[in-house]
Design an enzyme around this catalytic site. Structure first.
Site, PDB file in Angstrom:
ATOM      1  CG  ASN A   1      15.575  -5.133   1.741  1.00  0.00           C
ATOM      2  OD1 ASN A   1      15.134  -5.690   2.753  1.00  0.00           O
ATOM      3  ND2 ASN A   1      16.225  -3.994   1.787  1.00  0.00           N
TER       4      ASN A   1
ATOM      5  NE  ARG B   1      10.103   2.194   6.896  1.00  0.00           N
ATOM      6  CZ  ARG B   1      10.829   1.068   6.875  1.00  0.00           C
ATOM      7  NH1 ARG B   1      11.334   0.602   7.998  1.00  0.00           N
ATOM      8  NH2 ARG B   1      10.993   0.396   5.755  1.00  0.00           N
TER       9      ARG B   1
ATOM     10  CG  ASP C   1      18.558   0.001   3.144  1.00  0.00           C
ATOM     11  OD1 ASP C   1      17.994  -0.895   2.497  1.00  0.00           O
ATOM     12  OD2 ASP C   1      17.945   0.853   3.818  1.00  0.00           O
TER      13      ASP C   1
END
Ligand code: EPZ
Length: 460
Positions: A58, A157, A342
């Site tokens: 990320n 999303r 996460d």
């Protein structure tokens, strides 16, 4: 390790996963056979040892996209992990006209000849983070045609915060045939206010990139404060960007005429690190992860300690040792520095073996408990309400064939197999390949009885 613990690769064990031959080291295969591959786990062996954390997925994805902003010079990125999503993003950069070379964990990008403003649909649909190219395309070419990423197993999303911000910065946007078309006659700074509930990571990084080449000043209120945002801001500043406040809730960007290539190192992956620390808890083991500052996981570390795990750490390492039975612990996910969404799946998996009742609240995504059904098949006791999973610890989980539903859930199911009795097979391993470099190898280096094989049982 218990002396009767089962071992991989020998026919001596009562139920060894294989007696044919020692499995090869896992190679990060992206070929079509990945679809029928599985990770096979023999539970009951405590994980023990030390593991080096890889570069962060990320952090890598926004930084790779931001390399499109450099109109002269090369961008040299170090510590980029060998994971599928990085491969997809590199394909995206090449499709837009940049040259991309990979040498080990280094990626060299030259975006001087950025030509196309149109991102290929198949790549954006494959990976939501591909939408990060919208910002550099608008900033450099004042045009962008980027398919909307669509929903995924974590929920719809949307990218409305991104598009709203682009409009405020001068883009006229339309959505046709599932793609955002944006044209900006005059690309300028703006004051952007993000929803405090979400503090969207993606919107924060996209706006930060877009603002670097906009005329005037942009402020982002309620910006995401994740370490990955800070890593990106450091990179943009090295490219010539003028950014203040990354890592806080208010980021200010002063637009400049152009950005140039530079050299930068990707932070190590805090989610990967948290996954291996949790594996120690699930298996009753003792694992040290090397390569990241504990501050990247401070809330998570607090929760591991609350669950009864002994944590020690130095500047760039964290050790999790199981010294007592796991204790039920309530958690609620939140934007950084809160409990990372996460790591919700790995932590919930560990609570399945903790004494007592845990409430796991998911506040970042609409749907992030799909994998619970797979844990139920292994004997877990989980009931789902609105956005909360109530987990009652059981004395044991039993191995089963389970299917990964997303990247972090896939890793959590492998951890469940490590903590279960008997054999577990996790399918849809391509999800795990998206974000965990050498996952099987690293678990094996910690004594994990894990192999990767094709459906027919051949070792990978
Ligand atoms: C990033 O996703 C991460 N992905 C995710 O990691 C992570 O879970 C998430 O941030 C939260 O930390 C990457 O960095 C590549 P958001 P992102 O925008 O940016 C809603 C993993 O497993 N939202 O912070 O997509 C959204 O629906 C992945 O590594 C809008 O409503 O997350 C969600 O409910 C999974 N409109 C919430 O905000 C928008 O325009 C947070 O999303 C944008 C987001």
């Amino acid at each position: 390790m218990r002396d009767n613990a089962p071992r991989l690769g020998t026919s001596a064990t009562a139920e060894s996963i294989t007696s044919k031959h020692t499995p090869h080291a896992f190679s990060n295969s992206h070929d079509s056979r990945v679809g029928d591959e599985r990770i096979v786990v023999l539970g009951g062996v405590p994980l023990r040892g030390e593991v080096e954390v890889s570069g962060s997925k990320n952090s890598s994805l926004p930084i790779l996209a931001a390399s499109l902003l450099a109109s002269k010079g090369q961008c040299i990125l170090h510590n980029v992990p060998h994971i599928a999503d990085v491969g997809t993003m590199c394909e995206m950069l090449q499709a837009l006209g940049a040259s991309v070379q990979r040498e080990g964990h280094t990626v060299i990008i030259d975006a001087e000849n950025l030509q196309s403003h149109s991102a290929p649909t198949e790549l954006v649909r494959k990976m939501r983070a591909s939408f990060y190219v919208a910002a550099p395309l608008l900033a450099r070419l004042h045009r962008a045609e980027v398919p909307l990423p669509g929903g995924c197993v974590l929920g719809p999303r949307p990218v409305n915060y991104h598009i709203d911000a682009f409009q405020k910065m001068g883009a006229v946007t339309t959505v046709e045939r599932g793609a955002m078309n944006a044209v900006a006659e005059h690309w300028h700074g703006a004051s952007i206010y993000l929803e405090p509930k979400n503090s969207s990571v993606g919107a924060t990084v996209n706006i930060m990139m877009a603002a670097c080449l906009a005329t005037g000043t942009t402020t982002i209120e309620n910006a995401a404060r994740e370490p990955e945002v800070v890593n990106l801001a450091e990179y943009l500043k090295k490219m010539g960007g003028k950014i203040r406040g990354a890592g806080t809730a208010t980021i200010t960007i002063q637009g400049v005429k152009e950005l140039h290539g530079t050299e930068h190192t990707i932070y190590n992956d805090r989610i990967e690190a948290g996954t291996y620390l949790t594996a120690a808890g699930i298996t009753g083991g003792d694992v040290t992860v090397h390569g990241l500052p504990p501050v990247h996981l401070s809330v998570y570390i607090d929760k591991l300690q609350e669950a009864g795990i002994e944590i020690t750490h130095g500047d760039r390492w964290i050790r999790a040792a199981t010294v007592q039975p796991l204790r039920a612990t309530d958690v609620a996910t939140a934007p950084f520095p809160g409990f990372a969404t996460d790591l919700q799946a790995p932590f919930l998996t560990m609570m399945c073996l903790a004494e007592g009742r845990s409430a796991i609240e998911e506040n970042v995504f609409d749907v992030r408990f799909n994998y619970a059904a797979e844990l139920l098949r292994m004997g877990a006791d989980i009931t789902l309400t609105e956005n909360t999973a109530i987990v009652r610890g059981v004395s044991k989980l039993s191995g089963a064939e389970v299917q990964a539903t997303d990247l972090r859930a896939g890793a959590a199911l492998v951890l469940a197999g490590l903590g279960a009795e008997g054999r577990t097979e996790v399918t849809k391993v391509e999800y795990i390949d998206r974000g965990y470099e050498h996952f099987v190898d690293k678990l094996r280096s910690l004594d994990g009885q894990v192999v990767r094989q094709t459906k027919s049982g051949n070792k990978k």
